[in-house]
Design an enzyme around this catalytic site. Structure first.
Site, short mmCIF file in Angstrom:
data_model
loop_
_atom_site.label_atom_id
_atom_site.label_comp_id
_atom_site.label_asym_id
_atom_site.label_seq_id
_atom_site.Cartn_x
_atom_site.Cartn_y
_atom_site.Cartn_z
N GLU A 276 -17.94 47.51 -72.75
CA GLU A 276 -18.61 46.53 -71.92
C GLU A 276 -17.33 46.06 -70.94
O GLU A 276 -16.67 45.56 -71.32
CB GLU A 276 -18.83 45.21 -72.77
CG GLU A 276 -19.84 45.36 -73.74
CD GLU A 276 -21.33 45.58 -73.31
OE1 GLU A 276 -21.78 45.47 -71.88
OE2 GLU A 276 -22.14 45.98 -74.07
N GLU B 8 -13.11 42.05 -58.85
CA GLU B 8 -13.43 41.08 -59.94
C GLU B 8 -12.52 39.90 -59.64
O GLU B 8 -11.33 40.30 -60.01
CB GLU B 8 -13.70 41.94 -61.14
CG GLU B 8 -14.29 40.95 -62.23
CD GLU B 8 -14.18 41.53 -63.48
OE1 GLU B 8 -13.62 42.47 -63.75
OE2 GLU B 8 -15.26 41.31 -64.43
N CYS C 219 -16.99 38.64 -67.30
CA CYS C 219 -17.55 39.77 -66.74
C CYS C 219 -18.91 39.42 -65.95
O CYS C 219 -19.16 40.24 -65.04
CB CYS C 219 -17.67 40.91 -67.61
SG CYS C 219 -16.23 41.19 -68.85
N LYS D 147 -9.18 44.65 -83.08
CA LYS D 147 -8.06 44.19 -82.54
C LYS D 147 -8.45 43.33 -81.48
O LYS D 147 -8.60 43.63 -80.44
CB LYS D 147 -7.41 45.61 -82.00
CG LYS D 147 -6.34 45.30 -80.71
CD LYS D 147 -5.05 44.51 -81.16
CE LYS D 147 -4.16 44.59 -80.03
NZ LYS D 147 -4.48 43.42 -79.11
C1 SIN Z 1 -17.93 38.99 -71.07
O1 SIN Z 1 -17.49 38.03 -70.19
O2 SIN Z 1 -17.29 39.77 -71.26
C2 SIN Z 1 -18.89 38.24 -71.82
C3 SIN Z 1 -19.64 37.12 -71.20
C4 SIN Z 1 -20.88 36.73 -72.01
O3 SIN Z 1 -21.05 37.07 -73.02
O4 SIN Z 1 -21.59 35.92 -71.33
#
Ligand code: SIN
Length: 485
Positions: free
Chosen positions: A255, A386, A289, A180
Site C-alpha cells: 500500500e 505527494e 495516502c 515492525k
Molecule cells: C494510509 O494513508 O495509508 C491509509 C489511509 C486510510 O486507511 O484511509
C-alpha cells in the site's frame, strides 16, 4: 500521563509472548510532535531479536493454523472487544506520539478495531472449490491454506489501523505475524500487543518490535521463514522492499504512495464538494495516502469553490491534539513540515496564489497552517508530488477530457475523487480514472468492508473487504484420481 490503564504504556518489544529489552539494552526516543517533548524510550531491536521473533512466529504457526476457524475467530473478536473497551487510552497514546487531534485518534481506534471485527467474521468463511474434472475417475478440489509467517511493516500516519488491517486477516487465515511499526509511533502498536496478550492469543502468534529499521527490515525480507511481506508506506521504500523480497520470492502486498485528484465539475453540488474536500484533504493534517492531493476544478465553478473552501479552511483550529477545540494537529516532525513549506514556496515562485495559510501559523516546530493555493499548474511540485501535508492546490480545467487527462497525469493510482451530478458523466469519469479507489460525491472512502489498494506505482493487493483474506492465503489444488477402482 493520563491513562486509565497505565499498563497499556508499553516500551519493550513483544516477542514470543514476552516483553523484552533490546539484547544490547539500546533504546530509541519517541517524541511528541506537538511540542518536541521526549515521551518514551523504547527497546531498539535489531537482527537478533527479529530473527527470534520470526522463529517464534514459525513455531506458533503450526498450532495456530490447525485450530478451528471458529476458535481463531473468537481470539480476533476478543481483541476487537478489548480495543473498543480501551478506546480512550489508545486514542491518548496515539495523539501524544502522532499528533492528530484526540477526536481523530478515537475515530482511528474504532476504524482499526473494525478490521478485527470484520476479519473475525471472515475467518469462518474461507471456502475452497470443487471443479468439474477432465475424467470420470478424477475430482479437482481446491483448498485455501495460510501463507505462513507474515512480516508487517506499518507507517506512522495511522499507527493503529494500519496494523490491525494487516494483523486481522493474517490471524483470521491462520498466519502468524512479526510486526515492525514506524519508530516515530511504536507505542500504539505495543499497546495493541498488550491487548493481544490479554485476549489470550498464544505466544508467538503476534510479535511486535521496533528500533533499527535497516536491520529489522533486512531480516524480515531476507529470512526464508517469512513467506509474505505486507507494507504500508512510501513508493520509494516499497520498491526497495519488493527488490529485497525477490531473493526468497516472498509474496508482497504494497500500500504505497498516492497523488489523489479531487475533481469538481461544473454540474457538482459545490457545497457538498467543499465538505468532501475538507474531509479528504485535511484529515490527519493531510498525512494520508488517500488524501486529496490536487484539486482539479472546472472553470465554471472554480471561483465559487475556491472561495467557499478557503472560508471553511479559515475555521480550522491548529494546535496540540490534546487541547479542546483543536481540529488539526502538527505534522509528524520538523523535516516533514520543512518539505511541505518548500513545496508551498515552489508553487508561490512559479505563480500560485496563497489564499489561506502558507506558513506555520505562528506555532513553529512541526506545524504547517492549513493552506489553499489557487492558479496551480502541472509544473509545480504540489501537482507532481505527494504533499503529505494540509495544502490544497487548485488547478483549473475546461473540459471533461482535460480533467481526466490531468487526473491520470501521475505515476500513482491509489484514490481519486470527483463531484458531479450528471449520470453519464459519472460513469465516463469513473471508468476513465486509473485508480484503485474512486470516491464519487464522497470524500471519505476508507472502511473495513471495502477493498483498499492501488494501481500503478501505488502498489498491489487489497486490504479489508471480502478480498482481504486472499492476500494471506495460498491456493492448493488437490487432484484426486483413481476413483473408479
Ligand atoms: C494510509 O494513508 O495509508 C491509509 C489511509 C486510510 O486507511 O484511509
Amino acid at each position: 500521563m493520563e491513562l486509565k490503564d497505565s499498563k497499556l504504556w508499553r516500551t519493550q518489544a513483544y516477542i514470543d509472548g514476552a516483553w523484552i529489552d533490546a539484547d544490547d539494552g539500546a533504546t530509541n526516543q519517541v517524541v511528541n510532535p506537538a511540542n518536541g517533548e521526549a515521551i518514551a524510550e523504547i527497546a531498539r531491536c535489531g537482527t537478533g531479536e527479529t530473527r527470534r521473533a520470526i522463529e517464534a512466529a514459525a513455531r506458533a504457526q503450526k498450532d495456530w493454523r490447525s485450530r478451528p476457524a471458529k476458535e481463531r475467530s473468537a481470539y480476533v473478536r476478543r481483541l476487537f472487544d478489548l480495543m473498543m473497551e480501551h478506546q480512550d487510552d489508545l486514542a491518548y497514546i496515539m495523539t501524544v506520539e502522532q499528533g492528530k487531534p484526540l477526536a481523530e485518534s478515537r475515530g482511528e481506534v474504532v476504524y482499526g478495531a473494525n478490521f478485527l471485527e470484520w476479519f473475525a467474521e471472515e475467518a469462518k468463511r474461507i471456502y475452497g472449490d470443487t471443479i468439474p474434472g477432465p475424467a470420470s475417475d478424477r475430482r479437482i478440489v481446491v483448498v485455501k491454506e495460510p501463507v505462513g509467517v507474515v512480516g508487517c511493516i506499518t507507517p506512522w500516519n495511522f499507527p493503529n489501523a494500519m496494523l490491525t488491517r494487516k494483523i486481522a486477516p493474517a490471524l483470521a487465515t491462520g498466519c502468524t505475524v512479526v510486526c515492525k511499526p514506524a519508530n516515530a509511533t511504536p507505542l500504539s502498536a505495543f499497546a495493541i500487543a498488550e491487548l493481544a496478550d490479554r485476549a489470550g492469543i498464544p505466544p508467538g502468534v503476534v510479535n511486535v518490535l521496533a528500533g533499527n529499521t535497516a536491520e529489522i527490515g533486512a531480516e524480515i525480507t531476507g529470512n526464508p521463514l517469512v513467506r509474505k511481506l505486507t507494507f504500508t508506506g512510501s513508493t520509494e521504500v516499497g520498491k526497495s522492499l519488493i527488490r529485497d523480497c525477490a531473493g526468497t520470492v516472498k509474496r508482497t502486498s504494497m500500500e504505497l504512495g498516492g497523488n489523489a485528484p479531487f475533481m469538481v465539475f461544473d454540474d457538482a453540488d459545490v457545497d457538498a464538494a467543499v465538505v468532501g474536500a475538507m474531509a479528504s484533504k485535511y484529515r490527519n493534517a493531510g498525512q494520508t495516502c488517500v488524501c486529496a492531493n490536487r484539486m482539479l476544478v472546472q472553470a465554471g465553478v472554480y471561483n465559487e469553490f475556491a472561495e467557499k473552501l478557503a472560508d471553511t479552511v479559515r475555521e480550522l483550529a491548529m494546535g496540540n491534539g490534546l487541547d479542546d477545540g483543536v481540529t488539526i494537529g502538527p505534522l509528524i516532525d520538523q523535516g516533514a513540515a520543512d518539505t511541505v513549506k518548500d513545496m508551498i514556496d515552489d508553487a508561490r515562485t512559479r505563480g500560485a496564489t496563497v489564499v489561506v495559510g502558507g506558513d506555520d501559523g505562528g506555532l513553529g516546530g512541526s506545524f504547517v497552517a492549513p493552506t489553499v493555493l489557487t492558479e496551480v499548474s502541472d509544473e509545480m511540485r504540489v501537482f507532481k508530488e505527494e504533499i503529505f501535508g494540509p495544502v490544497a492546490p487548485l488547478v483549473r480545467f475546461e473540459t471533461e477530457e482535460e480533467g481526466i487527462r490531468l487526473a491520470n497525469q501521475t505515476e500513482f493510482g491509489l484514490a481519486a475523487y470527483f463531484y458531479a451530478r450528471d449520470v453519464g458523466r459519472i460513469w465516463r469519469v469513473a471508468e476513465g480514472l486509473e485508480y484503485g479507489i474512486v470516491g464519487i460525491n464522497e470524500g471519505i472512502v476508507s472502511n473495513e468492508m471495502a477493498p483498499f489498494g492501488g494501481m500503478k506505482e501505488s502498489g498491489s493487493g487489497r486490504e479489508g473487504s471480502k478480498y482481504g483474506c486472499d492476500e494471506y492465503l495460498e491456493i492448493k489444488y488437490l487432484c484426486m484420481g483413481g476413483l473408479d477402482t
